[in-house]
Scaffold this motif. Structure first.
Motif, mmCIF file in Angstrom:
data_model
loop_
_atom_site.group_PDB
_atom_site.id
_atom_site.type_symbol
_atom_site.label_atom_id
_atom_site.label_comp_id
_atom_site.label_asym_id
_atom_site.label_seq_id
_atom_site.Cartn_x
_atom_site.Cartn_y
_atom_site.Cartn_z
ATOM 1 N N MET A 388 52.771 39.569 46.599
ATOM 2 C CA MET A 388 53.386 38.486 45.564
ATOM 3 C C MET A 388 54.411 39.345 44.780
ATOM 4 O O MET A 388 55.188 38.975 44.427
ATOM 5 C CB MET A 388 52.448 37.914 44.774
ATOM 6 N N VAL A 389 53.938 40.523 44.565
ATOM 7 C CA VAL A 389 54.913 41.294 43.361
ATOM 8 C C VAL A 389 55.929 41.637 43.966
ATOM 9 O O VAL A 389 57.180 41.629 43.644
ATOM 10 C CB VAL A 389 54.047 42.609 42.980
ATOM 11 N N SER A 390 55.771 42.305 45.274
ATOM 12 C CA SER A 390 57.101 42.568 45.994
ATOM 13 C C SER A 390 57.982 41.697 46.327
ATOM 14 O O SER A 390 59.145 41.653 46.270
ATOM 15 C CB SER A 390 56.545 43.384 47.416
ATOM 16 N N LEU A 391 57.293 40.414 46.798
ATOM 17 C CA LEU A 391 58.167 39.304 46.985
ATOM 18 C C LEU A 391 59.181 38.763 45.700
ATOM 19 O O LEU A 391 60.260 38.675 46.044
ATOM 20 C CB LEU A 391 57.640 38.219 47.549
ATOM 21 N N GLY A 392 58.322 38.727 44.743
ATOM 22 C CA GLY A 392 59.113 38.292 43.444
ATOM 23 C C GLY A 392 60.217 39.365 43.077
ATOM 24 O O GLY A 392 61.184 39.060 42.674
ATOM 25 N N LEU A 447 52.271 30.646 48.542
ATOM 26 C CA LEU A 447 51.955 30.992 46.994
ATOM 27 C C LEU A 447 53.159 31.022 46.153
ATOM 28 O O LEU A 447 53.255 30.545 44.973
ATOM 29 C CB LEU A 447 51.026 32.146 46.968
ATOM 30 N N PHE A 448 54.304 31.730 46.849
ATOM 31 C CA PHE A 448 55.321 31.920 45.970
ATOM 32 C C PHE A 448 56.023 30.649 45.678
ATOM 33 O O PHE A 448 56.610 30.517 44.612
ATOM 34 C CB PHE A 448 56.401 32.908 46.767
ATOM 35 N N LEU A 449 56.220 29.856 46.824
ATOM 36 C CA LEU A 449 56.693 28.610 46.393
ATOM 37 C C LEU A 449 56.203 27.534 45.402
ATOM 38 O O LEU A 449 56.745 26.859 44.734
ATOM 39 C CB LEU A 449 57.089 27.703 48.096
ATOM 40 N N LEU A 450 54.659 27.651 45.785
ATOM 41 C CA LEU A 450 53.897 26.901 44.644
ATOM 42 C C LEU A 450 54.356 27.487 43.279
ATOM 43 O O LEU A 450 54.534 26.716 42.390
ATOM 44 C CB LEU A 450 52.426 27.234 44.892
#
Length: 479
Positions: A388-392, A447-450
């Motif tokens: 999640m950190v990497s995607l953000g 999770l990112f879209l949420l």
């Protein structure tokens, strides 16, 4: 519903009311460079080897270089935009000026995801290394129920069933860092400088000791899992470079930011990449790639295998505790500055834009950062959060590259630093980020879209009204 979504913030005006709320410029070039090194170096090298060597083999060296190249392309974009716009808020502010308020809120959500989850995950890692150090020195460990979370994680997500109650050391390090940050930016920068120098020295000592038993045959086969393994590892490793934008977060507190921000970013990237590759090469020279699974991939375990000396393992575990502490320290620093910038724009309560008259620290924002990270550090395991950190972070980096292109089109006053090979550099940066994003799992995207949906709901319900009221107030003041 989103009547201000495309409203753009004007270019900085030194006579405006918001400009009077600027933080004092006290951070030097050396301190700024060490902020970048300190917030980046340590996160990946202490956690990533055990996660990535088993899926990439010795070719994990290429994975580090791919992640570094992607980070380097973005660093050049950051350098030009921050040189032109040396204000607090980093990519959030850049996006607000070039793409509009709605896009800026989404980027801010990505930044808070990056700094918040990274800070919590690093705190959990600090707890693990602290327990390892205590066990090495005393033979006793911290009781498991007080150092492990109640949640378990796997590739599918999270579930209750852990043996722990709460991770107290992780919470303790979050609040120790928070209290130190409340002393002010100058004091924080000095502390980080000493912590970073100590960290680099210990890692270089690890390299020197490991090279005494270096065996080239450990690098064969070099790419046992093919290019797909290298790509997957690069996507995970990318979180190792998330701290570079901490330099930009300190733009408003930097001395001579137009020149020092680009210099600090580029120098920090060079130092971090060099140390990462040296540590990876020397570690792979000590043991084969299949021995990096789990605890075997921890640097103290590798050094123990290399030297057969408990003293050296204790020394490295001590270095890990120091290193990871400094990363937690700087993730809180960055998060507080994002709150400060958003509050100054009316998107968050105005109390977050106030600074302490003595320390000039955004006190409320710093305390909020500590409060936000505490439950994540105390109750969640770390490894499920890194993707999640990497995607953000990758989404933020894409926004910075786009901001550079749009800023050039606005014919803004030429900054001190200009990206070479424009427009190829920002375009390649965007493509490299998309390539790494494509290697992340579907669960992460869900999770990112949420998270982004929650950010947009907050913006619709509160943020845009606060920004509109602030704009009206500033308009009435101008007339």
């Amino acid at each position: 519903m989103f009547y201000r979504f495309f409203h753009k913030k004007p270019l900085p005006n030194p006579t405006s009311e918001s400009a009077k709320q600027q933080l004092p410029r006290t951070i030097s070039l050396t301190q700024l460079t060490l902020v970048g090194v300190g917030s980046t170096l340590g996160t990946g090298i202490f956690f990533a080897m055990a996660e990535t060597v088993p899926i990439a083999g010795p070719a994990v060296i290429i994975s580090f270089l791919l992640a570094a190249i992607t980070g380097g392309l973005t660093a050049l974009c950051y350098a030009e935009v921050s040189s032109a716009l040396p204000v607090s808020g980093a990519s959030y502010t850049f996006t607000y000026i070039t793409m509009g308020e709605g896009a800026a809120v989404l980027v801010a959500a990505c930044l808070l995801l990056e700094w918040g989850i990274a800070g919590a995950a690093v705190a959990v890692g600090w707890s693990t290394y602290l327990n390892q150090l205590i066990e090495m020195v005393t033979g006793s460990a911290i009781p498991e129920m007080w150092r492990t979370p109640p949640l378990l994680s796997d590739v599918e997500g999270l579930e209750f069933g852990g043996t722990g109650v709460v991770n107290l050391p992780a919470i303790a390090v979050v609040w120790l860092c928070t209290l130190l940050l409340l002393r002010g930016s100058q004091e924080s920068a000095r502390l980080n400088a000493w912590l970073t120098i100590t960290k680099v020295s210990i890692l270089l000592l690890f390299v020197a000791m490991s090279l005494t038993v270096f065996r080239i045959e450990h690098f064969a086969p070099f790419m046992p899992f093919g290019i797909s393994g290298v790509s997957a590892a690069a996507a995970i490793i990318f979180f190792s470079f998330v701290g570079l934008d901490s330099v930009v977060n300190a733009s408003e507190e930097a001395i001579n930011p137009q020149k020092n921000i680009p210099r600090a970013i580029c120098t920090a990237l060079l130092i971090v990449t060099t140390v990462y590759v040296l540590v990876a090469v020397s570690g792979l020279g000590v043991q084969t790639y299949d021995q990096f699974v789990g605890v075997g991939g921890a640097l103290p375990a590798i050094l123990m295998r290399a030297t057969e000396s408990p003293a050296t393992a204790i020394m490295l575990a001590t270095g890990a505790v120091i290193s990871i502490f400094s990363v937690t320290f700087l993730t809180l620093f960055g998060q507080a500055r994002i709150y400060f910038a958003m509050a100054r724009d009316g998107l968050l309560p105005k109390c977050l834009a106030r600074t302490d008259p003595k320390t000039h620290c955004p006190k409320a924002g710093t305390l909020l950062a500590g409060l936000a990270i505490t439950p994540l550090a105390g109750f969640f395991p770390s490894h499920v959060l890194w993707a999640m950190v990497s995607l953000g972070t990758l989404m933020v980096f894409i926004a910075v590259a786009i901001s550079l292109i749009l800023l050039r089109q606005r014919k803004h006053t030429p900054p001190e630093f200009r990206v070479p090979l424009y427009p190829a550099t920002p375009i390649i940066s965007i493509a490299a980020c998309i390539y790494l994003i494509a290697n992340l799992s579907g669960t992460v995207f869900t999770l990112f879209l949420l998270w982004l949906s929650l950010a947009l709901l907050f913006y619709a319900a509160f943020g845009q009204r606060g920004a509109h009221k602030l704009a009206q107030h500033q308009g009435s003041m101008a007339t």
